[in-house]
Write a protein that holds these residues in place. Structure first.
Motif, PDB file in Angstrom:
ATOM      1  N   ASN A   1       4.027   5.693  -5.610  1.00 57.82           N
ATOM      2  CA  ASN A   1       3.992   5.694  -7.078  1.00 57.82           C
ATOM      3  C   ASN A   1       2.937   6.660  -7.611  1.00 57.82           C
ATOM      4  N   LYS A   2       1.865   6.871  -6.907  1.00 60.16           N
ATOM      5  CA  LYS A   2       0.815   7.791  -7.356  1.00 60.16           C
ATOM      6  C   LYS A   2       1.327   9.217  -7.332  1.00 60.16           C
ATOM      7  N   ASN A   3       2.139   9.554  -6.424  1.00 64.18           N
ATOM      8  CA  ASN A   3       2.617  10.938  -6.290  1.00 64.18           C
ATOM      9  C   ASN A   3       3.861  11.063  -7.070  1.00 64.18           C
TER      10      ASN A   3
ATOM     11  N   LYS B   1       0.834  -1.208   0.000  1.00 63.04           N
ATOM     12  CA  LYS B   1       0.000   0.000   0.000  1.00 63.04           C
ATOM     13  C   LYS B   1       0.867   1.255   0.000  1.00 63.04           C
TER      14      LYS B   1
ATOM     15  N   ASP C   1       3.871   1.497  -1.248  1.00 58.50           N
ATOM     16  CA  ASP C   1       4.462   1.604  -2.586  1.00 58.50           C
ATOM     17  C   ASP C   1       3.476   2.224  -3.554  1.00 58.50           C
ATOM     18  N   LYS C   2       2.223   1.818  -3.487  1.00 56.55           N
ATOM     19  CA  LYS C   2       1.194   2.364  -4.378  1.00 56.55           C
ATOM     20  C   LYS C   2       1.027   3.867  -4.140  1.00 56.55           C
ATOM     21  N   LEU C   3       1.009   4.252  -2.850  1.00 58.81           N
ATOM     22  CA  LEU C   3       0.883   5.683  -2.536  1.00 58.81           C
ATOM     23  C   LEU C   3       2.053   6.486  -3.095  1.00 58.81           C
TER      24      LEU C   3
END
Length: 115
Positions: A113-115, A107, A109-111
């Protein structure tokens, strides 16, 4: 409650005063006790015996109550071969914590990568 106590006190005081009146140089109480004779003594003896019996019974009951209050130690063990072991529980907890950590890392990592 206070009224009952007050009335009882007044009745006791009045009866005490009346029984203290002297007739022929003897209080009224003596004349009444002569009339009742040995009945008063018998009643007193009966009440004394009854009280002694009830006190002895309550003492015995109290002793038995405390005798039965001793804790009994029971050794409780599982002898079945199918029971769970503590070590396997620790291993399960470790695996669950690893799964939680992996999920949290994914989770994060996903956050990132989004920014």
């Amino acid at each position: 409650m206070i009224g009952f106590l007050f009335k009882s006190s007044i009745a006791f005081i009045v009866s005490f005063i009346i029984l203290s009146f002297k007739v022929n140089n003897k209080p009224v109480f003596y004349y009444i006790s002569d009339l009742t004779g040995p009945v008063g003594v018998e009643v007193q003896n009966s009440l004394t015996k009854s009280m002694k019996r009830s006190i002895n019974k309550s003492k015995d009951l109290g002793k038995n109550l405390f005798k039965n209050a001793d804790p009994k130690i029971i050794n409780d063990q599982i002898t079945s071969g199918q029971s769970s072991q503590n070590s396997s529980k620790k291993g399960m907890n470790h695996l669950i914590l690893e799964d939680i950590r992996r999920d949290e890392v994914e989770k994060l990592d996903k956050l990132i990568n989004k920014n």
